[in-house]
Scaffold this active site. Structure first.
Site, short mmCIF file in Angstrom:
data_model
loop_
_atom_site.label_atom_id
_atom_site.label_comp_id
_atom_site.label_asym_id
_atom_site.label_seq_id
_atom_site.Cartn_x
_atom_site.Cartn_y
_atom_site.Cartn_z
N GLU A 95 0.84 -1.21 0.00
CA GLU A 95 0.00 0.00 0.00
C GLU A 95 0.88 1.26 0.00
O GLU A 95 2.00 1.23 0.52
CB GLU A 95 -0.90 -0.06 1.26
CG GLU A 95 -1.74 1.15 1.55
CD GLU A 95 -2.86 1.43 0.56
OE1 GLU A 95 -2.58 1.51 -0.65
OE2 GLU A 95 -4.02 1.62 0.99
N ASP A 96 0.36 2.35 -0.56
CA ASP A 96 1.14 3.59 -0.58
C ASP A 96 1.18 4.25 0.80
O ASP A 96 2.24 4.57 1.31
CB ASP A 96 0.59 4.58 -1.64
CG ASP A 96 -0.90 4.89 -1.47
OD1 ASP A 96 -1.58 4.25 -0.64
OD2 ASP A 96 -1.40 5.77 -2.20
N ASP A 99 -3.69 5.80 6.34
CA ASP A 99 -4.17 7.02 6.97
C ASP A 99 -5.14 6.60 8.09
O ASP A 99 -4.71 6.26 9.18
CB ASP A 99 -4.82 7.86 5.86
CG ASP A 99 -5.26 9.24 6.30
OD1 ASP A 99 -4.67 9.76 7.25
OD2 ASP A 99 -6.18 9.80 5.70
N PHE A 148 -0.94 16.32 4.21
CA PHE A 148 -1.30 15.69 2.95
C PHE A 148 -0.07 15.71 2.04
O PHE A 148 0.50 16.76 1.77
CB PHE A 148 -2.47 16.43 2.28
CG PHE A 148 -3.04 15.65 1.14
CD1 PHE A 148 -3.98 14.66 1.36
CD2 PHE A 148 -2.60 15.88 -0.17
CE1 PHE A 148 -4.49 13.92 0.30
CE2 PHE A 148 -3.11 15.14 -1.22
CZ PHE A 148 -4.05 14.16 -0.98
N ARG A 161 1.82 12.38 -9.32
CA ARG A 161 2.23 11.00 -9.06
C ARG A 161 3.66 10.73 -9.56
O ARG A 161 4.34 9.83 -9.07
CB ARG A 161 1.28 10.02 -9.76
CG ARG A 161 -0.13 9.99 -9.18
CD ARG A 161 -0.90 8.81 -9.76
NE ARG A 161 -2.33 8.91 -9.56
CZ ARG A 161 -2.97 8.51 -8.45
NH1 ARG A 161 -2.29 8.01 -7.45
NH2 ARG A 161 -4.27 8.62 -8.37
P1 5GP Z 1 -7.25 5.26 4.60
O1 5GP Z 1 -8.32 4.30 4.21
O2 5GP Z 1 -6.11 4.64 5.34
O3 5GP Z 1 -7.81 6.45 5.34
O4 5GP Z 1 -6.75 5.93 3.28
C1 5GP Z 1 -5.80 5.38 2.47
C2 5GP Z 1 -5.83 6.05 1.13
O5 5GP Z 1 -6.11 7.47 1.23
C3 5GP Z 1 -4.46 5.96 0.52
O6 5GP Z 1 -4.32 4.76 -0.21
C4 5GP Z 1 -4.40 7.20 -0.33
O7 5GP Z 1 -4.99 6.93 -1.59
C5 5GP Z 1 -5.27 8.22 0.39
N1 5GP Z 1 -4.45 9.12 1.23
C6 5GP Z 1 -4.40 9.20 2.57
N2 5GP Z 1 -3.53 10.14 2.99
C7 5GP Z 1 -3.02 10.69 1.86
C8 5GP Z 1 -2.05 11.72 1.62
O8 5GP Z 1 -1.45 12.35 2.51
N3 5GP Z 1 -1.77 11.99 0.31
C9 5GP Z 1 -2.39 11.34 -0.72
N4 5GP Z 1 -2.04 11.70 -1.96
N5 5GP Z 1 -3.30 10.37 -0.53
C10 5GP Z 1 -3.61 10.05 0.75
#
Ligand code: 5GP
Length: 173
Positions: A95-96, A99, A148, A161
């Site tokens: 995963e990238d 959050d 962010f 990206r």
């Molecule tokens: P979660 O479900 O953990 O809240 O969110 C994960 C997804 O939210 C990540 O895979 C990403 O696509 C997006 N995301 C969360 N934080 C960031 C951030 O700081 N920057 C970007 N570009 N995407 C984020």
């Protein structure tokens, strides 16, 4: 706009990716791996990481998006699912950024219903402060503050990206 100096430089990233690859190689020694990239955000990290893993592996992908609703619940939509049968396989989810943890937790639970031999998680970035759902991260690239960020696969409105580094993004007023 993308702010000042990178939060993580290309050099820091490549050094850490090599370390993660070494850890995964050691842990999976003698095993076969199915590396699953979560798109789109993980595409750059995923391709760099698999090049540093020295055990036999196959790759597949999941495309998912999440919509956070009120409170601690969120809805995750799977737009593209793994094509392989994963029963009995050693799955590494890549995963990238984690959050709230909602997306990864949903995907992990989905995979677990398909009887893999094992499931491990490798996340490039961890925004621990924002966590709502506890999801186990076995390999973590970097813990970052609650900002962010864009670059190295991560976007704002699908842009940035292609940056080879991670920067904090602020909306210009
Ligand atoms: P979660 O479900 O953990 O809240 O969110 C994960 C997804 O939210 C990540 O895979 C990403 O696509 C997006 N995301 C969360 N934080 C960031 C951030 O700081 N920057 C970007 N570009 N995407 C984020």
């Amino acid at each position: 706009m993308v702010t000042g100096k990178p939060l993580l430089t290309a050099e820091q990233i490549s050094h850490r990716v090599r370390e993660l690859g070494d850890m995964i190689t050691e842990d999976y020694s003698g095993k076969k791996l199915l590396a699953v990239g979560i798109l789109k955000g993980a595409f750059m990290f995923f391709s760099d990481l698999v090049k540093k893993i020295r055990v036999p592996l196959t790759v597949d992908f999941i495309i998912a998006s999440s919509y956070v609703k009120t409170g601690t619940s969120g809805e995750v939509k799977i737009h593209y699912d793994i094509r392989d049968d994963i029963s009995g396989k050693n799955v590494l989810l890549v995963e990238d950024i984690v959050d709230t943890g909602i997306t990864l937790n949903h995907i992990r639970e989905l995979i677990l219903t398909r009887s893999p031999e094992s499931i491990m998680i490798c996340a490039f970035l961890d925004k621990k402060e924002r966590r709502m759902v506890d999801v186990p991260i076995d390999y973590r690239g970097f813990e970052i503050p609650n900002e962010f960020v864009v670059g190295y696969g991560l976007d704002y409105n699908d842009m940035f990206r292609n940056l080879p580094y991670i920067s904090v993004f602020k909306k210009s007023t």
